[in-house]
Structures are given as structure tokens and as C-alpha cells.
Write an enzyme that holds these catalytic residues in place. Structure first.
Site, PDB file in Angstrom:
ATOM      1  N   HIS A 299      -8.745   9.543   3.503  1.00 33.54           N
ATOM      2  CA  HIS A 299      -8.353   8.490   2.561  1.00 33.54           C
ATOM      3  C   HIS A 299      -8.611   9.019   1.158  1.00 33.54           C
ATOM      4  O   HIS A 299      -9.683   9.569   0.889  1.00 33.54           O
ATOM      5  CB  HIS A 299      -9.181   7.219   2.814  1.00 33.54           C
ATOM      6  CG  HIS A 299      -8.570   6.003   2.187  1.00 33.54           C
ATOM      7  ND1 HIS A 299      -8.515   5.828   0.815  1.00 33.54           N
ATOM      8  CD2 HIS A 299      -7.984   4.912   2.720  1.00 33.54           C
ATOM      9  CE1 HIS A 299      -7.919   4.674   0.551  1.00 33.54           C
ATOM     10  NE2 HIS A 299      -7.579   4.100   1.692  1.00 33.54           N
TER      11      HIS A 299
ATOM     12  N   ARG B 149      -0.410   8.772   9.390  1.00 30.85           N
ATOM     13  CA  ARG B 149      -0.301   7.322   9.595  1.00 30.85           C
ATOM     14  C   ARG B 149       0.042   6.600   8.291  1.00 30.85           C
ATOM     15  O   ARG B 149      -0.546   6.848   7.248  1.00 30.85           O
ATOM     16  CB  ARG B 149      -1.629   6.777  10.105  1.00 30.85           C
ATOM     17  CG  ARG B 149      -1.680   5.270  10.219  1.00 30.85           C
ATOM     18  CD  ARG B 149      -3.028   4.822  10.726  1.00 30.85           C
ATOM     19  NE  ARG B 149      -4.066   5.077   9.764  1.00 30.85           N
ATOM     20  CZ  ARG B 149      -4.621   4.148   8.994  1.00 30.85           C
ATOM     21  NH1 ARG B 149      -4.209   2.893   9.069  1.00 30.85           N
ATOM     22  NH2 ARG B 149      -5.580   4.450   8.166  1.00 30.85           N
TER      23      ARG B 149
ATOM     24  N   GLU C 160       0.849  -1.201   0.000  1.00 31.58           N
ATOM     25  CA  GLU C 160       0.000   0.000   0.000  1.00 31.58           C
ATOM     26  C   GLU C 160       0.883   1.249   0.000  1.00 31.58           C
ATOM     27  O   GLU C 160       2.103   1.152   0.139  1.00 31.58           O
ATOM     28  CB  GLU C 160      -0.926  -0.005   1.230  1.00 31.58           C
ATOM     29  CG  GLU C 160      -1.979  -1.094   1.154  1.00 31.58           C
ATOM     30  CD  GLU C 160      -2.859  -1.193   2.391  1.00 31.58           C
ATOM     31  OE1 GLU C 160      -2.612  -0.485   3.374  1.00 31.58           O
ATOM     32  OE2 GLU C 160      -3.789  -2.017   2.365  1.00 31.58           O
TER      33      GLU C 160
ATOM     34  N   ARG D 213      -0.606   8.854   1.762  1.00 31.55           N
ATOM     35  CA  ARG D 213      -1.988   9.313   1.672  1.00 31.55           C
ATOM     36  C   ARG D 213      -2.189  10.813   1.705  1.00 31.55           C
ATOM     37  O   ARG D 213      -3.056  11.341   1.021  1.00 31.55           O
ATOM     38  CB  ARG D 213      -2.736   8.756   2.869  1.00 31.55           C
ATOM     39  CG  ARG D 213      -3.548   7.628   2.489  1.00 31.55           C
ATOM     40  CD  ARG D 213      -4.179   7.040   3.672  1.00 31.55           C
ATOM     41  NE  ARG D 213      -4.134   5.615   3.412  1.00 31.55           N
ATOM     42  CZ  ARG D 213      -4.624   4.725   4.211  1.00 31.55           C
ATOM     43  NH1 ARG D 213      -5.158   5.088   5.345  1.00 31.55           N
ATOM     44  NH2 ARG D 213      -4.572   3.462   3.895  1.00 31.55           N
TER      45      ARG D 213
ATOM     46  N   HIS E 234     -11.043   9.638   7.333  1.00 30.71           N
ATOM     47  CA  HIS E 234     -10.834   8.197   7.468  1.00 30.71           C
ATOM     48  C   HIS E 234     -10.256   7.799   8.818  1.00 30.71           C
ATOM     49  O   HIS E 234     -10.682   6.814   9.412  1.00 30.71           O
ATOM     50  CB  HIS E 234      -9.887   7.771   6.347  1.00 30.71           C
ATOM     51  CG  HIS E 234      -9.574   6.307   6.291  1.00 30.71           C
ATOM     52  ND1 HIS E 234     -10.537   5.364   6.056  1.00 30.71           N
ATOM     53  CD2 HIS E 234      -8.400   5.641   6.430  1.00 30.71           C
ATOM     54  CE1 HIS E 234      -9.975   4.156   6.050  1.00 30.71           C
ATOM     55  NE2 HIS E 234      -8.682   4.297   6.292  1.00 30.71           N
TER      56      HIS E 234
HETATM   57  P1  FAD Z   1     -13.172   0.524  16.652  1.00 28.27           P
HETATM   58  O1  FAD Z   1     -12.950  -0.703  15.895  1.00 28.27           O
HETATM   59  O2  FAD Z   1     -13.782   1.664  15.923  1.00 28.27           O
HETATM   60  O3  FAD Z   1     -14.091   0.182  17.901  1.00 28.27           O
HETATM   61  C1  FAD Z   1     -14.617   1.226  18.695  1.00 28.27           C
HETATM   62  C2  FAD Z   1     -15.652   0.631  19.618  1.00 28.27           C
HETATM   63  O4  FAD Z   1     -16.002   1.567  20.619  1.00 28.27           O
HETATM   64  C3  FAD Z   1     -16.959   0.265  18.942  1.00 28.27           C
HETATM   65  O5  FAD Z   1     -17.396  -0.953  19.495  1.00 28.27           O
HETATM   66  C4  FAD Z   1     -17.904   1.382  19.350  1.00 28.27           C
HETATM   67  O6  FAD Z   1     -19.254   1.041  19.349  1.00 28.27           O
HETATM   68  C5  FAD Z   1     -17.405   1.620  20.753  1.00 28.27           C
HETATM   69  N1  FAD Z   1     -17.761   2.910  21.319  1.00 28.27           N
HETATM   70  C6  FAD Z   1     -17.462   4.145  20.864  1.00 28.27           C
HETATM   71  N2  FAD Z   1     -17.941   5.079  21.694  1.00 28.27           N
HETATM   72  C7  FAD Z   1     -18.564   4.419  22.707  1.00 28.27           C
HETATM   73  C8  FAD Z   1     -19.266   4.823  23.861  1.00 28.27           C
HETATM   74  N3  FAD Z   1     -19.461   6.117  24.178  1.00 28.27           N
HETATM   75  N4  FAD Z   1     -19.763   3.866  24.674  1.00 28.27           N
HETATM   76  C9  FAD Z   1     -19.625   2.544  24.393  1.00 28.27           C
HETATM   77  N5  FAD Z   1     -18.979   2.114  23.302  1.00 28.27           N
HETATM   78  C10 FAD Z   1     -18.450   3.040  22.469  1.00 28.27           C
HETATM   79  N6  FAD Z   1      -6.573   0.131   9.478  1.00 28.27           N
HETATM   80  C11 FAD Z   1      -5.613  -0.729   9.105  1.00 28.27           C
HETATM   81  O7  FAD Z   1      -4.618  -0.896   9.818  1.00 28.27           O
HETATM   82  N7  FAD Z   1      -5.738  -1.448   7.952  1.00 28.27           N
HETATM   83  C12 FAD Z   1      -6.804  -1.308   7.119  1.00 28.27           C
HETATM   84  O8  FAD Z   1      -6.884  -1.972   6.100  1.00 28.27           O
HETATM   85  C13 FAD Z   1      -7.807  -0.386   7.470  1.00 28.27           C
HETATM   86  N8  FAD Z   1      -8.874  -0.190   6.657  1.00 28.27           N
HETATM   87  C14 FAD Z   1      -9.883   0.629   7.076  1.00 28.27           C
HETATM   88  C15 FAD Z   1     -11.014   0.769   6.279  1.00 28.27           C
HETATM   89  C16 FAD Z   1     -12.079   1.529   6.712  1.00 28.27           C
HETATM   90  C17 FAD Z   1     -13.302   1.687   5.838  1.00 28.27           C
HETATM   91  C18 FAD Z   1     -12.015   2.179   7.966  1.00 28.27           C
HETATM   92  C19 FAD Z   1     -13.170   2.995   8.460  1.00 28.27           C
HETATM   93  C20 FAD Z   1     -10.875   2.074   8.744  1.00 28.27           C
HETATM   94  C21 FAD Z   1      -9.808   1.306   8.309  1.00 28.27           C
HETATM   95  N9  FAD Z   1      -8.657   1.165   9.083  1.00 28.27           N
HETATM   96  C22 FAD Z   1      -7.669   0.306   8.690  1.00 28.27           C
HETATM   97  C23 FAD Z   1      -8.563   1.793  10.406  1.00 28.27           C
HETATM   98  C24 FAD Z   1      -8.881   0.741  11.472  1.00 28.27           C
HETATM   99  O9  FAD Z   1      -9.953  -0.056  11.040  1.00 28.27           O
HETATM  100  C25 FAD Z   1      -9.251   1.382  12.788  1.00 28.27           C
HETATM  101  O10 FAD Z   1      -8.334   2.376  13.125  1.00 28.27           O
HETATM  102  C26 FAD Z   1      -9.259   0.336  13.896  1.00 28.27           C
HETATM  103  O11 FAD Z   1     -10.065  -0.737  13.525  1.00 28.27           O
HETATM  104  C27 FAD Z   1      -9.744   0.948  15.176  1.00 28.27           C
HETATM  105  O12 FAD Z   1      -9.954  -0.070  16.118  1.00 28.27           O
HETATM  106  P2  FAD Z   1     -10.423   0.327  17.566  1.00 28.27           P
HETATM  107  O13 FAD Z   1     -10.600  -0.927  18.299  1.00 28.27           O
HETATM  108  O14 FAD Z   1      -9.539   1.367  18.096  1.00 28.27           O
HETATM  109  O15 FAD Z   1     -11.845   1.060  17.317  1.00 28.27           O
HETATM  110  C1  SIN Z   2      -7.094   0.706   2.773  1.00 24.70           C
HETATM  111  O1  SIN Z   2      -7.371  -0.476   2.628  1.00 24.70           O
HETATM  112  O2  SIN Z   2      -6.794   1.469   1.858  1.00 24.70           O
HETATM  113  C2  SIN Z   2      -7.131   1.254   4.146  1.00 24.70           C
HETATM  114  C3  SIN Z   2      -5.899   0.903   4.841  1.00 24.70           C
HETATM  115  C4  SIN Z   2      -5.757   1.727   6.070  1.00 24.70           C
HETATM  116  O3  SIN Z   2      -6.557   2.610   6.353  1.00 24.70           O
HETATM  117  O4  SIN Z   2      -4.772   1.491   6.768  1.00 24.70           O
END
Ligand code: FAD
Ligand code: SIN
Length: 521
Positions: free
Chosen positions: A239, A382, A111, A286, A347
């Protein structure tokens, strides 16, 4: 309820922390909708780790530092990169499947900003696969209680014992959180020796985002209100390639891995343009690509650009990107023949709750991991696919530290229940929904990919009006998710603007026309 560990959030950060501490104590996971409704579930591209013998830790470190534009903490970068293979093994042990080639080796993608093929993935829906495996493990663990539809409103500190803390104090301690039980419409108290904040990002600050509606910066706002330290929020990552389909929310992502397979960006007249901005062309980091697209769209007055994957072997498109192919086909775009209309979308939040290398926030007994944090890994921008990795590594570090201490922690027995005195149901929801839309417009138009002092000042002034109105409503209204989220988003937006105003340079994702970057557009 009284537990050893309260985990707020059920994405990769929250679930992996919960699974690591659960063998040693009672765990409660609170999540505001359903267990699987997370940013994690949407991740497409994958997770970065040095696996291939031609790759090296040093190269992954250098790529991360380069993307971070001088603001990464190198010690953190080295630690995360080194920990990656071990943590990937843990994910696999928990049941996550990554794609492999015919000879059994991992099928690695590339990527933007990566000098090597090092992205482990499951087709083009890696996050869905990770969430599936971890949710399954958590649901089956006897020490884990999962509270779905429980919205964390505030963390509990000495503040709630009547000891008013006006600013950050090193003795501040966290004893759990107040949760709004959405179905029963009552606010409950969860007392915990250790609290893990894993609430994810802030994508919904903006009208166009790849993030699902849950990403409203709740953890950042809760910690800010508890006088904890928040850092680097100005570094909002857009993104470059979300599908241009104006009525769809969240915006559907077209993974960067497609550009890793040779797809290129073109303006609407079919011409390539990225070479004008960076020698790495469509695979530049990015921030550079998103700014270049924004610039081309503004100069040309056009609504989107195109991603052209038609030169990528069709078999590769079918095998590696089956979900994207099907999604586009449903909209009448055959990615093997047609260009895909794309635009940048908010993003990822690079900043957040400041934590040390053990995942400890500035508030004692309050840990944080995942997108809600600022660890020092991402600096000003990032590197793709480093965020799932960061969530995993920091959840592990936090678990190790919390397990070493939690038995010594006492919880005061005089913590009051949530006070509902003097509040009533809001008479008009429009007071909340209108302000939510205005907040998104302010952030999108004034605090987006390109900023200026004038736009930031206007954003701050307008957000202040919405803040005053919302606080006035909050004190006299019974709790609702919509009102709490609006309040949290205003908090987070305010911090993005303040951090941006304090930075008198263009760096990484913070680009301002008042201090143009020397090297970039
Ligand atoms: P999340 O997975 O967002 O979980 C947050 C949790 O907190 C959820 O359960 C939510 O309901 C809960 N929550 C929030 N507020 C409250 C509240 N007040 N009370 C109770 N619960 C609450 N990263 C990569 O490294 N590789 C990728 O390929 C990639 N692709 C992506 C594609 C997309 C479309 C998106 C949106 C993001 C992508 N990312 C990628 C980024 C990555 O997915 C996220 O940064 C990561 O998953 C965040 O994980 P997390 O556990 O911190 O938060
Ligand atoms: C993507 O698949 O382009 C997202 C990857 C990322 O957000 O790290």
C-alpha cells in the site's frame, strides 16, 4: 470433536461462510487469537460494488482487469462484480451499517484505479463495522462453536493415515485439522466433513506491514504441505500510504480514499511528483504509486514522502476520516494543516491457495476463501476495495457448493491423534525469534517492491539456511505458535521467491529491474 463444517479463521471469509452453512449443520470456527483479531477488522476504505445509476458492471469489470495487468480471469471478474450488490445486501441484513447521504442513498467513495465512486464504507473503519456485525451474529448462532486461541497446525489428509503423498494427487481428501489449544498447551483433532480455509494474508513476511501479527500465511503453508496447489504468490501488494512512524507495528494505514478526496503526494521538499509516472497522478493504481514513492525515496535518500490533504475541505476530513484525523493529531500532525508523512507497506497477498469459482481448492472437501486464496479476480494487482468483496462472494459460492455435497462425505475412523513422540520444549526462544527477524529482513530487502534476479537468488539462498535450521528444530520441539508461524512464513516466503524467479517479465506488482516494464517506472 466431530463437526460437519470446520472453519479456520474468523475474518469476513470465515464468518460469512460459517453463517451461511450453520442453518444446515454443526459448525466449528477455530481462530488463533480472539474472534475479532483479523485483517478484516483493520479495513478502512470499504467495499466496492456497482450501486450508483451512473456506474455499470462493465466499468467495474474494466477497472479490475486494468489493475490486474492482463492476468485476471475475466469470467471470475464478471461473476464477482455481478454478485456484489446481492452480497452487500446480505452484509446489511447481518447488521452492517454503511454511511449514507442526507437523502438516504449510499455515500460512495472513490479509490485508486476506480473510474467511478463505488466504495461503500463506514466512516474510515469499514472493516471494524463488518467484523462487529458478523462476530455478533456468529456468537449468537446455536449451531456455531467458536474456539478462540486455537491454532491450526496442519490439515488432515490421507497423508496422516500413512498413505504418503509426495506431490499433488487428485484423490487427496481433507478430513479436518489438528489444532493447538494454546491455553491448555495440547493438540486436538477436529474431524470435519468439509473444511474451509480462511486464514488471511502474508503481510508479516515483511518488516513494514499494515497487517496485524496474525497474518502469517498459515493457510497457504498448510495447503502447500498437504500438496495442494498454490498460485501467484509473487504478487504482493504494497500500500503506498502507511503512516511513517517507524516504531509502530502494524503500520497505520492512511486510506486511499483520502486521495479520492483530492489529497496529493509530495516529496519532502513539498513538490508533487506522481504526474511524472502516470497521468492519473496520485490516484493511479497502487503498484504504480508504491513504485513511484519507492523510487523517489531511493533517489533522494529520504525516509518518507508526504500526503497533503490540506486542500480537502476540513469538514469532509472530519466527517469521513475521523479515526485517521485523531490518530495523526495524537502524533502532532493536524491533517487539515500539516502534511502526513507516509511510506509504502506490505498490505495484501494477491496469490494463494488456488480455488475454482465454487471456492474448491485442489484438495477434495477443502474449500478456501478470502485473502488466503488465488481466485483469478486480482491477477497481477488487486484493485482497491475488491478484497472484502472477493471474500464475501467466494464464501457464498463455497457455502452453496459445500451444502450440496457434505451429507455424502464419510470420515475414516482411523485418524491418529497428533504425535508428540520425541519432542521437548525449546530451550531457547531466541532460536525462533532471530530467524523470524532474519526472514523479514531477507524478504524486505531482496523481495520487496523492486526485485532483481540477483536479489531473488540471494533471498532463496539465505532462506534455505533458515529453513534447514527451523525444520531441524521443529522435529524435536513441542508445538508452539511462534515456531509454527515461523515455519509457515518460511514456506510462504519460499513460494513468493520461487514464483518471482519463474516469471521472466515485469508485470503488475512483480517488478524486476532485469525485465523493466515498458509502460511504467
Ligand atoms: P482475515 O480477516 O485476515 O482473517 C483471517 C483469520 O484467520 C483470523 O481470524 C486469524 O486469526 C485466522 N488464522 C490465521 N491463521 C490461523 C491458524 N493457523 N489457525 C487458526 N486461525 C488462523 N480490503 C478491502 O476490500 N477494502 C479495504 O478498505 C481494505 N482495507 C484494508 C486496510 C488494512 C489496514 C488491511 C490490513 C487490509 C485491508 N483490506 C481491505 C484487505 C482486507 O481487509 C483483507 O484482505 C480481508 O479482510 C481478508 O479477510 P479474510 O477473512 O480472508 O482474512
Ligand atoms: C484503503 O483504504 O486504502 C485500503 C483499501 C484496500 O486495501 O482495498
Amino acid at each position: 470433536m466431530k463437526v460437519d463444517f470446520l472453519v479456520i479463521g474468523s475474518g469476513l471469509a470465515g464468518l460469512s461462510f460459517a453463517l451461511k452453512v450453520a442453518p444446515y449443520g454443526k459448525v466449528c470456527i477455530a481462530t488463533k487469537t480472539t474472534l475479532d483479531d483479523t485483517n478484516t477488522r483493520y479495513a478502512q476504505g470499504g467495499i466496492a460494488a456497482v450501486i450508483d445509476s451512473g456506474d455499470s458492471y462493465e466499468k467495474h469489470v474494466l477497472d479490475t482487469l486494468t489493475a490486474g495487468d492482463g492476468l485476471c480471469n475475466e469470467e471470475v471478474v464478471r461473476m464477482v462484480v455481478r454478485e456484489a450488490p446481492e452480497q452487500i445486501k446480505q452484509l446489511i441484513d447481518w447488521g452492517t451499517r454503511f454511511d449514507r447521504t442526507g437523502d438516504g442513498a449510499f455515500d460512495l467513495h472513490k479509490e485508486g484505479g476506480h473510474s467511478e465512486f463505488r466504495i461503500l464504507h463506514h466512516k474510515d473503519n469499514t472493516g471494524f463495522e463488518i467484523q462487529r456485525a458478523l462476530s455478533d451474529m456468529a456468537q449468537r448462532h446455536p449451531n456455531i462453536t467458536i474456539l478462540e486461541n486455537h491454532f491450526a497446525v496442519d490439515v488432515i489428509t490421507q497423508h496422516h493415515l500413512g498413505k504418503l503423498v509426495k506431490r499433488y494427487h487428485p484423490d487427496t481428501e481433507c478430513y479436518g485439522a489438528y489444532l493447538l489449544d494454546i491455553k491448555n498447551n495440547k493438540t486436538i483433532t477436529i474431524l470435519a466433513k468439509v473444511t474451509m480455509m480462511a486464514t488471511g494474508g502474508t503481510g508479516n513476511l515483511y518488516s513494514t506491514t499494515t497487517n496485524p501479527p496474525i497474518a502469517t500465511g498459515d493457510g497457504i503453508a498448510m495447503v502447500y504441505r498437504a500438496k495442494g496447489i498454490i498460485d501467484n504468490l509473487e504478487f504482493v501488494q504494497f500500500h503506498p500510504t502507511s503512516l511513517y512512524n517507524p516504531d509502530e507495528k502494524p503500520s497505520y494505514l492512511i486510506t486511499e480514499a483520502m486521495r479520492g478526496f483530492g489529497a496529493v503526494l509530495r516529496t519532502m521538499d513539498g513538490k508533487e511528483f506522481m504526474h511524472k509516472y502516470d497521468i492519473r497522478g496520485s490516484l493511479a493504481p497502487r503498484d504504480i504509486v508504491a513504485r513511484a514513492i519507492d523510487h523517489e525515496m531511493k533517489v533522494r535518500g529520504e525516509d518518507h514522502v508526504f500526503l497533503d490533504a490540506t486542500q480537502t475541505p476540513h469538514e469532509a476530513l472530519k466527517n469521513h476520516f475521523p479515526n485517521i484525523r485523531e490518530k495523526c493529531l495524537n502524533l502532532g500532525v493536524d491533517i487539515t494543516k500539516d502534511y502526513i508523512p507516509v511510506i509504502p507497506a506490505a498490505h495484501y497477498q494477491c496469490g494463494g491457495i488456488k480455488v475454482d469459482m465454487k471456492g474448491r481448492s485442489s484438495i477434495n472437501r477443502l474449500y478456501a476463501a478470502g485473502e488466503t486464496t488465488c481466485t483469478g479476480l486480482h491477477g497481477a494487482n488487486r484493485l482497491a476495495s475488491n478484497s472484502l468483496l472477493e471474500a464475501l462472494v467466494y464464501a457464498d459460492n463455497a457455502a452453496t457448493n459445500a451444502l450440496a455435497h457434505f451429507k455424502n462425505y464419510l470420515i475414516p475412523d482411523n485418524i491418529p491423534d497428533w504425535n508428540t513422540e520425541g519432542t521437548a520444549h525449546p530451550e531457547e526462544m531466541v532460536l525462533i525469534t532471530q530467524n523470524y527477524k532474519e526472514m523479514q529482513q531477507i524478504m524486505s530487502n531482496y523481495v520487496g517492491i523492486v526485485r532483481s534476479n540477483l536479489r531473488l537468488k540471494r533471498a532463496a539462498d539465505r532462506l534455505q539456511i533458515i529453513y534447514d535450521e527451523t525444520e531441524a528444530l521443529y522435529v524435536k520441539t513441542t508445538l508452539s505458535v511462534k515456531l509454527c508461524e515461523l515455519r509457515n512464513m518460511i514456506n510462504a516466503g519460499y513460494l513468493v521467491i520461487k514464483s518471482a524467479q519463474a516469471r521472466h517479465e515485469s508485470i503488475g506488482l512483480h517488478y524486476t529491474i532485469d525485465y523493466p516494464h515498458q509502460k511504467q517506472v
